[in-house]
Every structure is written in structure tokens, then in C-alpha cells.
Scaffold this motif. Structure first.
Motif, PDB file in Angstrom:
ATOM      1  N   TRP A  38       0.832  -1.204   0.000  1.00 22.52           N
ATOM      2  CA  TRP A  38       0.000   0.000   0.000  1.00 22.52           C
ATOM      3  C   TRP A  38       0.866   1.253   0.000  1.00 22.52           C
ATOM      4  CZ3 TRP A  38       0.002   4.082   3.341  1.00 22.52           C
ATOM      5  CH2 TRP A  38      -1.010   5.040   3.150  1.00 22.52           C
ATOM      6  N   PHE A  39       1.923   1.240   0.801  1.00 21.99           N
ATOM      7  CA  PHE A  39       2.782   2.421   0.918  1.00 21.99           C
ATOM      8  C   PHE A  39       3.469   2.731  -0.411  1.00 21.99           C
ATOM      9  CE2 PHE A  39       6.873   4.424   2.114  1.00 21.99           C
ATOM     10  CZ  PHE A  39       6.365   5.580   2.683  1.00 21.99           C
ATOM     11  N   ALA A  40       3.895   1.693  -1.126  1.00 26.55           N
ATOM     12  CA  ALA A  40       4.507   1.895  -2.442  1.00 26.55           C
ATOM     13  C   ALA A  40       3.512   2.559  -3.395  1.00 26.55           C
ATOM     14  CB  ALA A  40       4.994   0.571  -3.011  1.00 26.55           C
ATOM     15  N   LYS A  41       2.262   2.104  -3.358  1.00 27.83           N
ATOM     16  CA  LYS A  41       1.229   2.705  -4.217  1.00 27.83           C
ATOM     17  C   LYS A  41       0.953   4.140  -3.803  1.00 27.83           C
ATOM     18  CE  LYS A  41      -1.770   2.479  -7.548  1.00 27.83           C
ATOM     19  NZ  LYS A  41      -1.337   2.295  -8.961  1.00 27.83           N
ATOM     20  N   TRP A  42       0.935   4.397  -2.505  1.00 28.87           N
ATOM     21  CA  TRP A  42       0.716   5.761  -2.009  1.00 28.87           C
ATOM     22  C   TRP A  42       1.821   6.693  -2.499  1.00 28.87           C
ATOM     23  CZ3 TRP A  42       3.626   8.989   1.106  1.00 28.87           C
ATOM     24  CH2 TRP A  42       2.978  10.139   1.584  1.00 28.87           C
ATOM     25  N   GLY A  47       3.546  11.066  -6.340  1.00 30.18           N
ATOM     26  CA  GLY A  47       4.609  11.520  -7.222  1.00 30.18           C
ATOM     27  C   GLY A  47       5.990  11.407  -6.620  1.00 30.18           C
ATOM     28  N   ILE A  48       6.133  10.566  -5.603  1.00 28.26           N
ATOM     29  CA  ILE A  48       7.434  10.355  -4.967  1.00 28.26           C
ATOM     30  C   ILE A  48       8.186   9.290  -5.760  1.00 28.26           C
ATOM     31  CG2 ILE A  48       8.622   9.602  -2.869  1.00 28.26           C
ATOM     32  CD1 ILE A  48       6.147  10.560  -1.303  1.00 28.26           C
ATOM     33  N   ARG A  49       9.319   9.638  -6.278  1.00 29.64           N
ATOM     34  CA  ARG A  49      10.090   8.703  -7.085  1.00 29.64           C
ATOM     35  C   ARG A  49      10.850   7.739  -6.184  1.00 29.64           C
ATOM     36  NH1 ARG A  49      13.315  11.730 -11.778  1.00 29.64           N
ATOM     37  NH2 ARG A  49      13.534   9.539 -12.399  1.00 29.64           N
ATOM     38  N   PHE A  50      10.794   6.467  -6.526  1.00 35.39           N
ATOM     39  CA  PHE A  50      11.491   5.460  -5.747  1.00 35.39           C
ATOM     40  C   PHE A  50      11.787   4.249  -6.617  1.00 35.39           C
ATOM     41  CE2 PHE A  50       7.030   4.335  -5.418  1.00 35.39           C
ATOM     42  CZ  PHE A  50       7.027   2.951  -5.503  1.00 35.39           C
ATOM     43  N   ARG A  51      12.721   3.467  -6.141  1.00 33.41           N
ATOM     44  CA  ARG A  51      13.040   2.182  -6.763  1.00 33.41           C
ATOM     45  C   ARG A  51      13.024   1.114  -5.685  1.00 33.41           C
ATOM     46  NH1 ARG A  51      18.424   2.118  -8.224  1.00 33.41           N
ATOM     47  NH2 ARG A  51      18.855   3.950  -6.926  1.00 33.41           N
ATOM     48  N   THR A  52      12.929  -0.125  -6.109  1.00 32.84           N
ATOM     49  CA  THR A  52      13.029  -1.240  -5.173  1.00 32.84           C
ATOM     50  C   THR A  52      14.174  -2.140  -5.610  1.00 32.84           C
ATOM     51  OG1 THR A  52      11.417  -2.536  -6.441  1.00 32.84           O
ATOM     52  CG2 THR A  52      10.573  -1.216  -4.612  1.00 32.84           C
ATOM     53  N   THR A  56      12.801  -9.079  -3.118  1.00 30.11           N
ATOM     54  CA  THR A  56      11.852  -8.444  -2.209  1.00 30.11           C
ATOM     55  C   THR A  56      12.305  -8.462  -0.755  1.00 30.11           C
ATOM     56  OG1 THR A  56      10.610 -10.535  -2.047  1.00 30.11           O
ATOM     57  CG2 THR A  56       9.861  -8.920  -3.689  1.00 30.11           C
ATOM     58  N   GLN A  57      13.130  -9.437  -0.382  1.00 26.76           N
ATOM     59  CA  GLN A  57      13.589  -9.525   0.997  1.00 26.76           C
ATOM     60  C   GLN A  57      14.925  -8.818   1.222  1.00 26.76           C
ATOM     61  OE1 GLN A  57      11.604 -10.865   3.370  1.00 26.76           O
ATOM     62  NE2 GLN A  57      10.135 -11.083   1.711  1.00 26.76           N
ATOM     63  N   GLN A  58      15.435  -8.199   0.186  1.00 24.98           N
ATOM     64  CA  GLN A  58      16.739  -7.544   0.275  1.00 24.98           C
ATOM     65  C   GLN A  58      16.605  -6.147   0.874  1.00 24.98           C
ATOM     66  OE1 GLN A  58      18.905  -7.749  -3.420  1.00 24.98           O
ATOM     67  NE2 GLN A  58      20.308  -6.117  -2.859  1.00 24.98           N
ATOM     68  N   PHE A  59      17.583  -5.761   1.678  1.00 24.64           N
ATOM     69  CA  PHE A  59      17.610  -4.433   2.278  1.00 24.64           C
ATOM     70  C   PHE A  59      18.106  -3.410   1.253  1.00 24.64           C
ATOM     71  CE2 PHE A  59      19.763  -1.027   4.509  1.00 24.64           C
ATOM     72  CZ  PHE A  59      18.932  -0.766   5.580  1.00 24.64           C
ATOM     73  N   PRO A  60      17.513  -2.220   1.189  1.00 22.51           N
ATOM     74  CA  PRO A  60      16.343  -1.748   1.925  1.00 22.51           C
ATOM     75  C   PRO A  60      15.073  -1.981   1.123  1.00 22.51           C
ATOM     76  CG  PRO A  60      17.312   0.074   0.743  1.00 22.51           C
ATOM     77  CD  PRO A  60      18.159  -1.135   0.411  1.00 22.51           C
ATOM     78  N   ASN A  61      13.914  -1.639   1.697  1.00 21.85           N
ATOM     79  CA  ASN A  61      12.652  -1.788   0.978  1.00 21.85           C
ATOM     80  C   ASN A  61      12.574  -0.844  -0.217  1.00 21.85           C
ATOM     81  OD1 ASN A  61      11.095  -2.066   4.184  1.00 21.85           O
ATOM     82  ND2 ASN A  61      11.569  -3.748   2.805  1.00 21.85           N
ATOM     83  N   PHE A  62      13.044   0.399  -0.007  1.00 20.09           N
ATOM     84  CA  PHE A  62      12.921   1.419  -1.058  1.00 20.09           C
ATOM     85  C   PHE A  62      14.209   2.224  -1.180  1.00 20.09           C
ATOM     86  CE2 PHE A  62       8.641   0.822   0.715  1.00 20.09           C
ATOM     87  CZ  PHE A  62       7.965   0.411  -0.417  1.00 20.09           C
ATOM     88  N   LEU A  63      14.544   2.550  -2.436  1.00 25.07           N
ATOM     89  CA  LEU A  63      15.653   3.436  -2.757  1.00 25.07           C
ATOM     90  C   LEU A  63      15.039   4.738  -3.263  1.00 25.07           C
ATOM     91  CD1 LEU A  63      17.639   0.759  -4.757  1.00 25.07           C
ATOM     92  CD2 LEU A  63      18.340   1.652  -2.539  1.00 25.07           C
ATOM     93  N   LEU A  64      15.219   5.820  -2.510  1.00 27.86           N
ATOM     94  CA  LEU A  64      14.574   7.083  -2.854  1.00 27.86           C
ATOM     95  C   LEU A  64      15.432   7.984  -3.726  1.00 27.86           C
ATOM     96  CD1 LEU A  64      12.828   7.947   0.533  1.00 27.86           C
ATOM     97  CD2 LEU A  64      11.972   6.596  -1.395  1.00 27.86           C
ATOM     98  N   ASP A  65      16.675   7.588  -3.947  1.00 25.95           N
ATOM     99  CA  ASP A  65      17.553   8.346  -4.841  1.00 25.95           C
ATOM    100  C   ASP A  65      17.504   7.698  -6.217  1.00 25.95           C
ATOM    101  OD1 ASP A  65      20.204   9.129  -6.187  1.00 25.95           O
ATOM    102  OD2 ASP A  65      20.210  10.382  -4.399  1.00 25.95           O
TER     103      ASP A  65
END
Length: 214
Positions: A38-42, A47-52, A56-65
Motif C-alpha cells: 500500500w505504501f509503495a502505491k501511495w 509523485g514520490i520517485r522510488f526504486r526497489t 523483495t527480501q533484500q535491504f532496503p525496501n525502497f531506494l529514494l535516490d
């Protein structure tokens, strides 16, 4: 932005629909994974850019850069607010191995949601944005609180950083956390032999990646 969206004032439900049969989920064991989706969809809608990461179990959940894998790292954690925080911060041995060569992991942000799930109604009661040393601390057994089963360390576990009535307080900074990790490695029979130079390696690696000392 989450506060502006009044996340702590909103109520929802977790629904599973299959073959035109819909049920409200009241089992809490899957909430962490469901909320992360849900948070990824939010973020996407906002309009927040992110990568994964590819796993799926690898750290971290999201890359914001958008360009770097070494900064703006985000982990999302959830726990039942009616109980103490008992999520896995990280696997103990895997995390210690990782920060030996990827010490920038120490600067990752942990976005933590405390939820209530009552009669199928889901609500976020509180949220925090913390660093790993701000949610971890000492324990009676080891210098870092961990999940232990039959004398085997499995995961780093949080302390109740949000409570004033706790025996152990959070670490004051990342160096204090890393030094406690090293003492734990040296005290734990499985890792002590290979961990003599671990602290020096982490300190050197952090300096190499960030240009700053731990």
C-alpha cells in the motif's frame, strides 16, 4: 506528507476478494507485507520517485535516490500498537556482514507505523522516522537486543524507544550502536573468532563511502 494526509486520523480495512467472495482481513501476521505494498502505491500516487531492489527480501525496501544505491535508503516497519514493538530490524549475522562492506546502510531511515486492527478496522495510531541506533539498545543477554532461540541469535530486535518506562534506552549515535554490535559479535561464540577486525573494517568502510567518521 503523511501527516498532511491525516494518516493517523484515517480508518480503513484490509480486504481480500476472490471468486466474488470478499472478506475483511483480521489476521495480523501479513499486515507488514500488505502495508508495504500500500505504501509503495501511495508514494506512486503522491509523485514520490522510488526504486526497489531486485529481491523483495533484500535491504532496503525502497531506494529514494534515482541514481545512487548508497543514500536515501528507506525501510518500512509495522507493529501492533497494543503490543510492544517486536518486528525484526535486521537479521543479525547478515546485517553485520553487510555493513562491513556497505557501511552506508547505517544511515538508512526506518519509517515505522504502529497500527490498530479492531473488528476489521485498520488504523495507524502513531508513526516515526528513525535511524537504526534510535530504535535499538542493550539487553540483559547481549550488548544489542536480539531475538535468541536455543542460544542462537537470529534477528536484531527493537527496544521500546517510544516509552519512558523502559530499562534500556536507545543508543546515542551510530558509533555507539556499531560498538555494541561488535561486542555482541565477540561475545557470541559463533562469530567471535572471525570478528576481531570487524569494527575497524566497518569504520574504514564508512569513511570510504561517506567521507565522514563514524
Amino acid at each position: 506528507m503523511l501527516i498532511d494526509n491525516k494518516i493517523t486520523e484515517s480508518v480503513g480495512n484490509i480486504e481480500f476478494n476472490f471468486l466474488n467472495v470478499s472478506v475483511n482481513i483480521q489476521e495480523k501476521s501479513a499486515i507488514g507485507d500488505l502495508f508495504q505494498e500500500w505504501f509503495a502505491k501511495w508514494m506512486e500516487i503522491q509523485g514520490i520517485r522510488f526504486r526497489t531492489t531486485s529481491h523483495t527480501q533484500q535491504f532496503p525496501n525502497f531506494l529514494l535516490d534515482s541514481a545512487s544505491n548508497n543514500k536515501n535508503l528507506l525501510e518500512v516497519k509495522t507493529f501492533d500498537y497494543n503490543r510492544s514493538a517486536n518486528f525484526d530490524v535486521a537479521n543479525f549475522e547478515a546485517y553485520c556482514r553487510s555493513i562491513r562492506t556497505k557501511a552506508y546502510f547505517l544511515d538508512a531511515d526506518y519509517l515505522i507505523f504502529a497500527y490498530l486492527l479492531v473488528n476489521g478496522q485498520f488504523k495507524i495510531e502513531r508513526l516515526w522516522l528513525k535511524k537504526i541506533w534510535q530504535i535499538t539498545g542493550n539487553s540483559n543477554k547481549y550488548p544489542v537486543k536480539c531475538q535468541i532461540k536455543q542460544e542462537v541469535i537470529y534477528n536484531i530486535r527493537p527496544i521500546s524507544w517510544y516509552s519512558k518506562k523502559v530499562k534500556f534506552q536507545p543508543f546515542n549515535n551510530r558509533l555507539e550502536f556499531v560498538e555494541a554490535l561488535h561486542r555482541t559479535l565477540m561475545q557470541y561464540s559463533k562469530t567471535q573468532i572471525a570478528s576481531n577486525d570487524w569494527l575497524d573494517a566497518v569504520c574504514h568502510n564508512y569513511l570510504s563511502h561517506t567521507g565522514q567518521r563514524l
